[in-house]
Design a protein around this motif. Structure first.
Motif, PDB file in Angstrom:
ATOM      1  N   GLU A   1       0.857  -1.187   0.000  1.00 39.77           N
ATOM      2  CA  GLU A   1       0.000   0.000   0.000  1.00 39.77           C
ATOM      3  C   GLU A   1       0.893   1.236   0.000  1.00 39.77           C
ATOM      4  O   GLU A   1       1.111   1.876   1.023  1.00 39.77           O
ATOM      5  CB  GLU A   1      -0.932  -0.007   1.220  1.00 39.77           C
ATOM      6  N   THR A   2       1.425   1.576  -1.169  1.00 40.16           N
ATOM      7  CA  THR A   2       2.462   2.596  -1.276  1.00 40.16           C
ATOM      8  C   THR A   2       2.013   3.964  -0.785  1.00 40.16           C
ATOM      9  O   THR A   2       2.686   4.601   0.040  1.00 40.16           O
ATOM     10  CB  THR A   2       2.945   2.714  -2.731  1.00 40.16           C
ATOM     11  N   LEU A   3       0.890   4.440  -1.272  1.00 37.90           N
ATOM     12  CA  LEU A   3       0.419   5.776  -0.901  1.00 37.90           C
ATOM     13  C   LEU A   3       0.041   5.833   0.574  1.00 37.90           C
ATOM     14  O   LEU A   3       0.419   6.780   1.287  1.00 37.90           O
ATOM     15  CB  LEU A   3      -0.785   6.173  -1.755  1.00 37.90           C
ATOM     16  N   ALA A   4      -0.668   4.828   1.050  1.00 38.07           N
ATOM     17  CA  ALA A   4      -1.068   4.801   2.455  1.00 38.07           C
ATOM     18  C   ALA A   4       0.156   4.741   3.363  1.00 38.07           C
ATOM     19  O   ALA A   4       0.210   5.400   4.414  1.00 38.07           O
ATOM     20  CB  ALA A   4      -1.983   3.615   2.717  1.00 38.07           C
ATOM     21  N   SER A   5       1.160   3.951   2.955  1.00 34.37           N
ATOM     22  CA  SER A   5       2.385   3.858   3.751  1.00 34.37           C
ATOM     23  C   SER A   5       3.122   5.190   3.778  1.00 34.37           C
ATOM     24  O   SER A   5       3.668   5.599   4.818  1.00 34.37           O
ATOM     25  CB  SER A   5       3.296   2.766   3.183  1.00 34.37           C
ATOM     26  N   ALA A   6       3.151   5.886   2.648  1.00 35.47           N
ATOM     27  CA  ALA A   6       3.809   7.191   2.587  1.00 35.47           C
ATOM     28  C   ALA A   6       3.132   8.177   3.533  1.00 35.47           C
ATOM     29  O   ALA A   6       3.803   8.950   4.240  1.00 35.47           O
ATOM     30  CB  ALA A   6       3.788   7.727   1.160  1.00 35.47           C
ATOM     31  N   ILE A   7       1.802   8.149   3.573  1.00 33.58           N
ATOM     32  CA  ILE A   7       1.058   9.013   4.494  1.00 33.58           C
ATOM     33  C   ILE A   7       1.398   8.650   5.939  1.00 33.58           C
ATOM     34  O   ILE A   7       1.577   9.533   6.799  1.00 33.58           O
ATOM     35  CB  ILE A   7      -0.455   8.876   4.241  1.00 33.58           C
ATOM     36  N   ALA A   8       1.502   7.361   6.197  1.00 36.14           N
ATOM     37  CA  ALA A   8       1.818   6.909   7.553  1.00 36.14           C
ATOM     38  C   ALA A   8       3.201   7.381   7.985  1.00 36.14           C
ATOM     39  O   ALA A   8       3.372   7.923   9.087  1.00 36.14           O
ATOM     40  CB  ALA A   8       1.731   5.381   7.619  1.00 36.14           C
ATOM     41  N   TYR A   9       4.195   7.184   7.134  1.00 28.75           N
ATOM     42  CA  TYR A   9       5.554   7.614   7.470  1.00 28.75           C
ATOM     43  C   TYR A   9       5.616   9.128   7.684  1.00 28.75           C
ATOM     44  O   TYR A   9       6.238   9.616   8.634  1.00 28.75           O
ATOM     45  CB  TYR A   9       6.530   7.214   6.363  1.00 28.75           C
ATOM     46  N   ALA A  10       4.972   9.884   6.809  1.00 30.88           N
ATOM     47  CA  ALA A  10       4.978  11.342   6.930  1.00 30.88           C
ATOM     48  C   ALA A  10       4.313  11.774   8.231  1.00 30.88           C
ATOM     49  O   ALA A  10       4.777  12.723   8.902  1.00 30.88           O
ATOM     50  CB  ALA A  10       4.271  11.974   5.732  1.00 30.88           C
ATOM     51  N   SER A  11       3.258  11.090   8.621  1.00 33.34           N
ATOM     52  CA  SER A  11       2.551  11.432   9.856  1.00 33.34           C
ATOM     53  C   SER A  11       3.407  11.175  11.088  1.00 33.34           C
ATOM     54  O   SER A  11       3.434  11.986  12.017  1.00 33.34           O
ATOM     55  CB  SER A  11       1.243  10.637   9.951  1.00 33.34           C
ATOM     56  N   VAL A  12       4.112  10.054  11.083  1.00 32.86           N
ATOM     57  CA  VAL A  12       4.976   9.720  12.221  1.00 32.86           C
ATOM     58  C   VAL A  12       6.118  10.724  12.342  1.00 32.86           C
ATOM     59  O   VAL A  12       6.451  11.184  13.441  1.00 32.86           O
ATOM     60  CB  VAL A  12       5.516   8.286  12.070  1.00 32.86           C
ATOM     61  N   VAL A  13       6.717  11.087  11.202  1.00 33.73           N
ATOM     62  CA  VAL A  13       7.777  12.098  11.220  1.00 33.73           C
ATOM     63  C   VAL A  13       7.224  13.437  11.696  1.00 33.73           C
ATOM     64  O   VAL A  13       7.837  14.125  12.534  1.00 33.73           O
ATOM     65  CB  VAL A  13       8.406  12.249   9.817  1.00 33.73           C
ATOM     66  N   GLY A  14       6.059  13.819  11.191  1.00 34.66           N
ATOM     67  CA  GLY A  14       5.452  15.084  11.581  1.00 34.66           C
ATOM     68  C   GLY A  14       5.160  15.151  13.070  1.00 34.66           C
ATOM     69  O   GLY A  14       5.377  16.183  13.713  1.00 34.66           O
ATOM     70  N   ALA A  15       4.680  14.040  13.637  1.00 35.86           N
ATOM     71  CA  ALA A  15       4.381  14.011  15.068  1.00 35.86           C
ATOM     72  C   ALA A  15       5.650  14.144  15.895  1.00 35.86           C
ATOM     73  O   ALA A  15       5.672  14.833  16.928  1.00 35.86           O
ATOM     74  CB  ALA A  15       3.658  12.712  15.417  1.00 35.86           C
ATOM     75  N   ALA A  16       6.733  13.500  15.453  1.00 34.81           N
ATOM     76  CA  ALA A  16       8.005  13.600  16.163  1.00 34.81           C
ATOM     77  C   ALA A  16       8.548  15.027  16.111  1.00 34.81           C
ATOM     78  O   ALA A  16       9.037  15.567  17.116  1.00 34.81           O
ATOM     79  CB  ALA A  16       9.016  12.621  15.576  1.00 34.81           C
ATOM     80  N   VAL A  17       8.463  15.651  14.953  1.00 37.37           N
ATOM     81  CA  VAL A  17       8.929  17.038  14.801  1.00 37.37           C
ATOM     82  C   VAL A  17       8.101  17.967  15.686  1.00 37.37           C
ATOM     83  O   VAL A  17       8.632  18.859  16.359  1.00 37.37           O
ATOM     84  CB  VAL A  17       8.855  17.483  13.326  1.00 37.37           C
ATOM     85  N   ALA A  18       6.791  17.768  15.699  1.00 35.45           N
ATOM     86  CA  ALA A  18       5.916  18.598  16.522  1.00 35.45           C
ATOM     87  C   ALA A  18       6.250  18.444  18.003  1.00 35.45           C
ATOM     88  O   ALA A  18       6.311  19.442  18.749  1.00 35.45           O
ATOM     89  CB  ALA A  18       4.453  18.236  16.270  1.00 35.45           C
ATOM     90  N   ALA A  19       6.487  17.208  18.448  1.00 33.82           N
ATOM     91  CA  ALA A  19       6.839  16.978  19.853  1.00 33.82           C
ATOM     92  C   ALA A  19       8.164  17.637  20.197  1.00 33.82           C
ATOM     93  O   ALA A  19       8.315  18.239  21.270  1.00 33.82           O
ATOM     94  CB  ALA A  19       6.899  15.478  20.127  1.00 33.82           C
ATOM     95  N   ALA A  20       9.135  17.539  19.283  1.00 32.78           N
ATOM     96  CA  ALA A  20      10.446  18.162  19.527  1.00 32.78           C
ATOM     97  C   ALA A  20      10.333  19.680  19.594  1.00 32.78           C
ATOM     98  O   ALA A  20      11.130  20.348  20.266  1.00 32.78           O
ATOM     99  CB  ALA A  20      11.425  17.752  18.436  1.00 32.78           C
TER     100      ALA A  20
END
Length: 289
Positions: free
Chosen positions: A67-86
């Motif tokens: 699920e390429t597109l869904a996985s890309a959204i998932a990875y971007a979301s996890v990175v975004g959440a980490a950046v927001a927390a930092a």
């Protein structure tokens, strides 16, 4: 003509597994403590990287790697959440995770696509893990909080492993994790409470009851996290989440208890204080640390 090496006896196999576990721990524990001591961007990078690996292993377990597109959204979301927390905006990070997960879950429901539904759950699991750890380290007394969290989770895991194999007895949840026993769970819980007492002795702050309560709750949450991962793997017929860590399997196999203790412990702190910014710090202040 040789028929190959003789089969390894179960005791020998267990000794070999134990040696690998010990060697991996000798290498990984100092690295984890060093990154924790450095804090700041280094800890954020380490926690973010672990979150991404957790997501990758989750995707492989639930068989959503295509699920390429869904996985890309998932990875971007996890990175975004980490950046927001930092950046001190953990609420925004959680919002991003929930919106992304809800969007994928809605799409998966409409299309009746179970892999995408599971992938949506993986966003919350992996993303909240990285964001919470970063927020805890950046909070009041962050270094002490993370080291204490490590100590409770490691004590629970290690003592449960040895007590369970030495004492045995009734299974904790045989259908999900045949090797885990009530004796191991109780042994791990007692070890974690001992870590709580040690925390009080080393700091002399707050009352011993506060430390013991923290340790007890985190130990239970750690074992819940472990059982959750076991149930996930059992559901999909997977033995290990990966093979990146010799003797332990994948990163999820190693961090399942830490994820449970950190995320559920953070959630309880938020409920107690009504604040998501620095709930553990507020509790520490109220307790007179």
């Amino acid at each position: 003509m040789s028929d190959g090496p003789p089969p390894v006896s179960p005791p020998a196999a267990r000794r070999s597994e134990l040696r690998l576990r010990v060697l991996s721990a000798v290498l990984l524990v100092p690295a984890a403590l060093a990154v924790t001591a450095l804090g700041g961007v280094w800890f954020a990078l380490g926690a973010g990287a672990c979150a991404l690996i957790l997501l990758r292993e989750w995707i492989l377990i639930v068989r959503a790697q295509h699920e390429t597109l869904a996985s890309a959204i998932a990875y971007a979301s996890v990175v975004g959440a980490a950046v927001a927390a930092a950046a001190g905006e953990i609420v925004a990070g959680f919002a991003l995770l929930l919106v992304s997960a809800a969007g994928l879950a809605l799409f998966g429901s409409v299309k009746q696509h179970k892999q995408i539904l599971w992938l949506a759950a993986g966003i919350v699991y992996a993303g909240s893990s990285g964001a919470v750890l970063i927020a805890l380290r950046d909070g009041t007394a962050g270094l002490a909080v993370i080291v204490f969290l490590f100590g409770v989770v490691w004590a629970t895991d290690i003592v449960a492993y040895f007590v369970g194999r030495r004492v045995g007895g009734p299974k904790l949840w045989a259908r999900v994790s045949p090797k885990k026993t009530w004796s191991g769970a109780i042994g791990g819980f007692v070890a974690a409470v001992a870590v709580g007492w040690l925390g009080f002795l080393l700091t002399g702050r707050a009352s011993p009851g506060v430390w013991l309560a923290f340790a007890a709750v985190l130990s239970v949450f750690s074992q819940v996290g472990d059982l959750f991962e076991s149930a996930l793997k059992r559901h999909f017929g997977v033995k290990d989440s990966g093979h990146i860590i010799p003797g332990h399997g994948g990163v999820m196999d190693r961090l399942d208890g830490l994820v449970g203790a950190a995320v559920l412990g953070y959630a309880v702190a938020v409920l107690l204080t009504g604040s998501a910014g620095d709930p553990v710090g507020e509790i520490i202040t109220m307790r007179g640390y």
